[in-house]
Design an enzyme around this catalytic site. Structure first.
Site, PDB file in Angstrom:
ATOM      1  N   PHE A 143       0.863  -1.185   0.000  1.00 46.44           N
ATOM      2  CA  PHE A 143       0.000   0.000   0.000  1.00 46.44           C
ATOM      3  C   PHE A 143       0.898   1.233   0.000  1.00 46.44           C
ATOM      4  CE2 PHE A 143      -2.350   3.523   1.726  1.00 46.44           C
ATOM      5  CZ  PHE A 143      -3.549   3.437   1.040  1.00 46.44           C
ATOM      6  N   ASP A 184       9.236   2.490   1.769  1.00 41.00           N
ATOM      7  CA  ASP A 184       8.078   3.252   2.235  1.00 41.00           C
ATOM      8  C   ASP A 184       7.946   3.007   3.735  1.00 41.00           C
ATOM      9  OD1 ASP A 184       5.594   4.161   2.986  1.00 41.00           O
ATOM     10  OD2 ASP A 184       4.538   3.391   1.233  1.00 41.00           O
ATOM     11  N   LYS A 230       3.040   9.418   8.486  1.00 39.18           N
ATOM     12  CA  LYS A 230       2.126   9.233   9.625  1.00 39.18           C
ATOM     13  C   LYS A 230       2.652   9.733  10.985  1.00 39.18           C
ATOM     14  CE  LYS A 230      -0.907   5.685   7.797  1.00 39.18           C
ATOM     15  NZ  LYS A 230      -0.523   5.058   6.542  1.00 39.18           N
TER      16      LYS A 230
HETATM   17  C1  PLP Z   1      -0.837   5.288   5.119  1.00 41.30           C
HETATM   18  C2  PLP Z   1       0.182   4.875   4.168  1.00 41.30           C
HETATM   19  C3  PLP Z   1       0.414   5.605   2.984  1.00 41.30           C
HETATM   20  C4  PLP Z   1      -0.442   6.777   2.575  1.00 41.30           C
HETATM   21  O1  PLP Z   1      -0.325   7.861   3.445  1.00 41.30           O
HETATM   22  P1  PLP Z   1      -1.375   9.076   3.330  1.00 41.30           P
HETATM   23  O2  PLP Z   1      -0.854  10.062   4.330  1.00 41.30           O
HETATM   24  O3  PLP Z   1      -2.724   8.542   3.670  1.00 41.30           O
HETATM   25  O4  PLP Z   1      -1.311   9.580   1.944  1.00 41.30           O
HETATM   26  C5  PLP Z   1       1.456   5.206   2.173  1.00 41.30           C
HETATM   27  N1  PLP Z   1       2.222   4.147   2.475  1.00 41.30           N
HETATM   28  C6  PLP Z   1       2.022   3.422   3.601  1.00 41.30           C
HETATM   29  C7  PLP Z   1       2.926   2.274   3.895  1.00 41.30           C
HETATM   30  C8  PLP Z   1       0.987   3.748   4.466  1.00 41.30           C
HETATM   31  O5  PLP Z   1       0.782   3.006   5.556  1.00 41.30           O
END
Ligand code: PLP
Length: 392
Positions: free
Chosen positions: A138, A223, A252
Site C-alpha cells: 500500500f 516506504d 504518519k
Molecule cells: C498510510 C500509508 C500511505 C499513505 O499515506 P497518506 O498520508 O494517507 O497519503 C502510504 N504508504 C504506507 C505504507 C501507508 O501506511
C-alpha cells in the site's frame, strides 16, 4: 444530542469515502480519547499510527503553539528555521543526506517515485523508468501511488493509470529477478506491509534484493510511512534489516498529529533534483515541522526502550489469548490472526463497546498504539481483549 447532530451533518455533507464507527471523538489526553457523550476509550490506534506521542503531549503542544504564534507559514521562496532543523535531525537518525517535505504519505511516495526516475533517467537514459512494487503493498491513493499499490481492490474504476509500474510477490526473489529488466529504475517496498495485513518481509529476501539492486544501481525505495519514526522499535524499520536504502519516505507518525510527509534521499539521488524539479506549497510548514522536532526530541533512548519493552509485553500477552493463531509485524506495529470463525471486524466492534479502540488490516486485528504507552496500558488492553475473545 451532539453525537446525532454531528453524524447527521457528516452523512449529508461529507463525501462517503469512509465507513466510520458511530462515535464522535471530541478530545483526548495521553492514551485516552473521549467521545461527545463523555465516554473514555483507551486508544490503541493512534489515528492510524499518527499520534506517536498520544493525544496532546505537552512538549508537542508547546512547540506547535509557540510556532503558530510566531510564524505560521511563508512559502518555499524563503528560508525558515524549523524545516532545516527537522531535516538535520532526520538525517542524523537515519544516515540519509537530504530531505524534501510534503504533506502526506502519498505525497512523499509521489516525490520518491519522481526522485528515482529523475536520477535513473538522467544517469542511464529516458527508458529506465520502471518501478517495481510488491503484491499486497500500500503506497497511497493518488494516481501514481495507487498504481504503485499492489492490490487490485483499490484500482477498480480509477484507470487509466500511469505506465511502467509492475508488481512482484513479496519474499520471492526469483520473481523480482525475472521482472528486473534493464528499464527498471527502482524497487519500492514496505518492510512491514501495513494495510496488506501487517506482514514483515523476510530478512533473507531483503538482503538478496539489496545486493541485486546495488550491483545494477537500481534504487531501493523504502516506504516507511507507517513503519517509520520509532513504530517498530528502531527509528526506521529498515534498520532492523541492516538495509541502507537510497530513498526513504516518512509521514504518519512524524508530525505527531499534524500533516507532514518526507522524502529522504542519499546525496547521489538528491543531487539529481535541482531547482524547479519538485515542490509543494505547504511543504516544510514551520508549525508542522516544529511539532515534528518535538516528536523526535522526545524519542530518546529511554523512550525507545519503552517502545521495545511494551512490544514484548503486548506480543506475549496477545499470543496467550484465546482464538489467537499468530501475532505478526514488528515492534508496536502488531497484527493478530484468529482461528477461522472469528472475524477481526467483530472483535474490533466489541472492543470499542468495551472502551478499547483498535484497527483491522485485511482479516487481522491491527494495533498501532501511541508509543508513550505504559505497562498498565498494555495490561488494560489485554484484559479488554481477553474479555472480548473469551465471549467470542
Ligand atoms: C498510510 C500509508 C500511505 C499513505 O499515506 P497518506 O498520508 O494517507 O497519503 C502510504 N504508504 C504506507 C505504507 C501507508 O501506511
Amino acid at each position: 444530542m451532539q453525537t446525532e447532530k454531528v453524524i447527521r451533518r457528516d452523512l449529508k455533507y461529507i463525501m462517503h469515502t469512509y465507513n466510520r464507527s458511530p462515535l464522535v471523538l471530541e478530545r483526548g489526553m495521553g492514551m485516552t480519547a473521549y467521545d461527545a457523550e463523555g465516554n473514555a476509550y483507551l486508544d490503541f490506534t493512534s489515528g492510524i499510527g499518527v499520534n506517536s506521542l498520544g493525544y496532546c503531549h505537552p512538549a508537542w503542544v508547546a512547540a506547535v503553539a509557540e510556532q503558530a504564534g510566531r510564524l505560521q507559514h511563508t512559502s518555499n521562496l524563503y528560508y525558515t528555521a524549523p524545516d532545516a532543523k527537522l531535516a538535520k535531525r532526520l538525517c542524523r537518525r537515519t544516515g540519509m543526506d537530504q530531505v524534501f517535505f510534503g504533506n502526506s504519505g502519498a505525497e512523499a511516495n509521489e516525490g520518491a517515485i519522481k526522485c528515482a526516475r529523475k536520477y535513473s533517467v538522467t544517469t542511464f537514459g529516458p527508458d529506465r523508468n520502471k518501478v517495481l512494487t510488491l503484491v499486497n503493498s500500500f503506497h497511497g491513493r493518488t494516481l501514481a501511488t495507487l498504481t504503485a499499490t499492489g492490490q487490485d481492490v483499490f484500482h477498480r474504476d480509477f484507470g487509466p493509470f500511469p505506465g511502467n509500474f509492475a508488481y512482484v510477490a513479496a519474499n520471492d526473489f526469483d520473481a523480482l529477478k525475472a521482472a528486473a529488466d534493464d528499464t527498471v529504475c527502482a524497487v519500492m517496498m514496505e518492510m512491514v506491509q501495513g494495510e496488506g495485513g501487517v506482514v514483515a518481509l523476510d530478512p533473507d529476501y531483503v538482503h538478496q534484493v539489496e545486493s541485486f539492486c546495488r550491483e545494477r544501481d537500481i534504487l531501493i525505495v523504502v516506504d516507511e510511512v507507517q513503519t517509520g519514526v520509532g513504530r517498530t522499535g528502531t527509528f526506521l524499520a529498515c534498520q532492523h534489516y541492516g538495509l541502507k536504502p537510497d530513498i526513504v519516505t516518512l509521514a504518519k507518525g512524524l508530525g505527531g498529529g499534524l500533516p507532514i510527509g518526507a522524502v529522504l534521499t542519499t546525496a547521489k539521488v538528491g543531487a539529481a533534483m535541482g531547482p524547479g524539479s519538485h515542490g509543494s506549497t505547504f511543504g516544510g510548514n514551520p508549525v508542522v515541522c516544529a511539532g515534528a522536532c518535538a516528536v523526535l526530541d522526545t524519542m530518546d533512548d529511554d523512550f525507545m526502550k519503552n517502545v521495545n519493552d511494551r512490544a514484548v509485553q503486548l506480543r506475549a500477552g496477545l499470543a496467550a489469548l484465546p482464538h489467537v493463531t499468530a501475532v505478526t509485524g514488528l515492534g508496536l506495529m502488531v497484527g493478530v490472526a484468529f482461528e477461522e470463525g472469528i472475524q477481526a471486524a467483530d472483535v474490533r466492534t466489541a472492543c470499542e463497546h468495551a472502551g478499547l479502540l483498535v484497527l483491522t488490516a485485511k482479516d487481522r486485528l491491527r494495533l498501532l498504539p501511541p508509543l508513550i504507552l505504559t505497562e498498565q496500558d498494555v495490561t488494560t488492553a489485554l484484559n479488554i481483549l481477553a474479555g472480548v475473545l473469551e465471549n467470542a
